[in-house]
Design an enzyme around this catalytic site. Structure first.
Site, PDB file in Angstrom:
ATOM      1  N   ASP A 163       0.909  -1.299  -0.049  1.00 53.00           N
ATOM      2  CA  ASP A 163      -0.113   0.096  -0.042  1.00 53.00           C
ATOM      3  C   ASP A 163       0.976   1.244  -0.060  1.00 53.00           C
ATOM      4  O   ASP A 163       2.056   1.249   0.508  1.00 53.00           O
ATOM      5  CB  ASP A 163      -0.951  -0.040   1.260  1.00 53.00           C
ATOM      6  CG  ASP A 163      -2.041   1.001   1.195  1.00 53.00           C
ATOM      7  OD1 ASP A 163      -2.418   1.426   0.006  1.00 53.00           O
ATOM      8  OD2 ASP A 163      -2.383   1.513   2.242  1.00 53.00           O
ATOM      9  N   LEU A 202      11.175 -20.437  -3.622  1.00 53.27           N
ATOM     10  CA  LEU A 202      10.015 -19.635  -3.014  1.00 53.27           C
ATOM     11  C   LEU A 202       8.915 -19.811  -3.947  1.00 53.27           C
ATOM     12  O   LEU A 202       8.954 -19.897  -4.824  1.00 53.27           O
ATOM     13  CB  LEU A 202      10.722 -17.992  -2.927  1.00 53.27           C
ATOM     14  CG  LEU A 202       9.613 -17.093  -2.858  1.00 53.27           C
ATOM     15  CD1 LEU A 202       9.491 -17.031  -1.153  1.00 53.27           C
ATOM     16  CD2 LEU A 202      10.175 -15.661  -3.014  1.00 53.27           C
ATOM     17  N   HIS A 255       2.885   3.335  -9.011  1.00 52.39           N
ATOM     18  CA  HIS A 255       2.563   1.830  -9.033  1.00 52.39           C
ATOM     19  C   HIS A 255       3.967   1.137  -9.727  1.00 52.39           C
ATOM     20  O   HIS A 255       4.394   0.009  -9.546  1.00 52.39           O
ATOM     21  CB  HIS A 255       1.321   1.549  -9.784  1.00 52.39           C
ATOM     22  CG  HIS A 255       0.161   1.900  -9.085  1.00 52.39           C
ATOM     23  ND1 HIS A 255      -0.247   1.440  -7.836  1.00 52.39           N
ATOM     24  CD2 HIS A 255      -0.855   2.724  -9.548  1.00 52.39           C
ATOM     25  CE1 HIS A 255      -1.255   1.955  -7.476  1.00 52.39           C
ATOM     26  NE2 HIS A 255      -1.802   2.880  -8.348  1.00 52.39           N
TER      27      HIS A 255
END
Length: 241
Positions: free
Chosen positions: A19, A130, A36
Site C-alpha cells: 500500500d 520460493l 505503481h
C-alpha cells in the site's frame, strides 16, 4: 508471563498488503501510476530477499476486487503494468527457482493478462526455492463466497454430506488450498486495516503495520520486521507455560 522461546523459527509464510504507491507519487508531484511503477520494482527486491530470511512462501496483494472502483485510466494502467511485469520477470523467476501462483477471480481480467498469468504459472510450476502467490482481482469475501458455492454444489451432488461440513472441509475450496496460512501479514503505508485480504487464512497470523510506503519498502525494512517477528510468542489460543 511465559519466557520467550529462543528457538523461535522464522516466518515461513509472509503476506504483504503493498500500500501507499499513490500517496508516495503524490508527495513527489507525480501521477499515481508512476507510484505503481516504482512499487513494481520493489517486488523484485523483496522476492530476492525472502529466501535469505528463511521465508518459503510470499503472498502479495496486487489488486483487490474493490480496486475496480478507481479511475478507469488508473485501472487500465495497472493492468498494463501487470502484463509488462510478467513479460519482464518471467525468465528471472524461472532461473531463480520461484514458483508463481495467482489467486482471485480471473474471469473479469483481460484475456491477454489471463494468458500471461497461465504461462507464468506453467513455466515456474517445478520451482521450489520460493512460492510466490499474487492476489489479483482478489477479495477474501469473494473467495469465501466462491468456495461456499463450490462446496454447496458438491453437497447437492452427493459428493460430501452437509452434516460433516466443518472448518477443515472448507479449506480445499479456498484459493489458497495448497498453501500454508501466513505466519505474518505486513501492511505498508501506515494504514491499520487488512482490507479484505486473507480473512480466513490470517485468523492466527501476526500483524505488522509499517508507515513506510511500498515504493520505499525493501530488503532492510523486511529484515527488521522479520527480526521483530522472531521475538513474538504465538499462542494459537493456548496458554504457554
Amino acid at each position: 508471563m511465559a519466557a520467550k522461546d529462543s528457538s523461535v523459527s522464522p516466518a515461513s509464510h509472509v503476506a504483504i498488503i503493498m500500500d501507499g504507491n499513490g500517496r508516495w507519487a503524490k508527495s513527489r508531484g507525480k501521477p499515481r501510476l508512476y507510484g505503481h511503477k516504482m512499487g513494481a520494482r520493489r517486488v523484485r527486491e523483496v522476492v530476492e530477499a525472502c529466501p535469505d530470511h528463511g521465508v518459503r512462501y510470499l503472498t502479495l496483494y496486487a489488486f483487490s476486487t474493490e480496486n475496480w472502483k478507481r479511475a478507469p485510466a488508473e485501472v487500465a494502467g495497472l493492468m498494463a503494468l501487470f502484463r509488462q511485469f510478467i513479460r519482464a520477470e518471467m525468465a528471472d523467476l524461472v532461473r531463480d527457482g520461484v514458483r508463481v501462483r495467482f489467486i482471485g477471480d480471473r474471469r473479469p481480467l483481460n484475456s491477454k493478462l489471463r494468458r500471461l498469468m497461465g504461462e507464468l504459472e506453467q513455466a515456474t510450476a517445478r520451482n521450489d526455492t520460493l512460492h510466490l502467490t499474487v492476489a489479483l482481482n482478489y477479495g477474501a469475501r469473494d473467495e469465501l463466497a466462491r468456495a461456499a458455492a463450490r462446496m454447496a454444489a458438491d453437497v447437492a451432488a452427493g459428493e460430501i454430506c452437509a452434516d460433516t461440513v466443518d472448518a477443515d472441509s472448507l479449506r480445499p475450496y479456498l484459493d489458497t488450498a495448497d498453501l500454508p496460512d501466513p505466519d505474518l501479514v505486513i501492511r505498508t503505508s501506515g494504514e491499520t486495516r487488512i482490507s479484505n485480504f486473507l480473512l480466513w487464512q490470517a485468523a492466527y497470523s501476526e500483524f505488522e503495520f509499517t508507515p513506510v510506503y511500498w515504493p520505499d519498502f525493501g530488503r532492510s525494512e523486511l529484515g527488521s520486521i522479520l527480526e521483530n517477528f522472531g521475538t513474538r510468542e504465538r499462542r494459537f489460543g493456548a496458554v504457554l507455560t
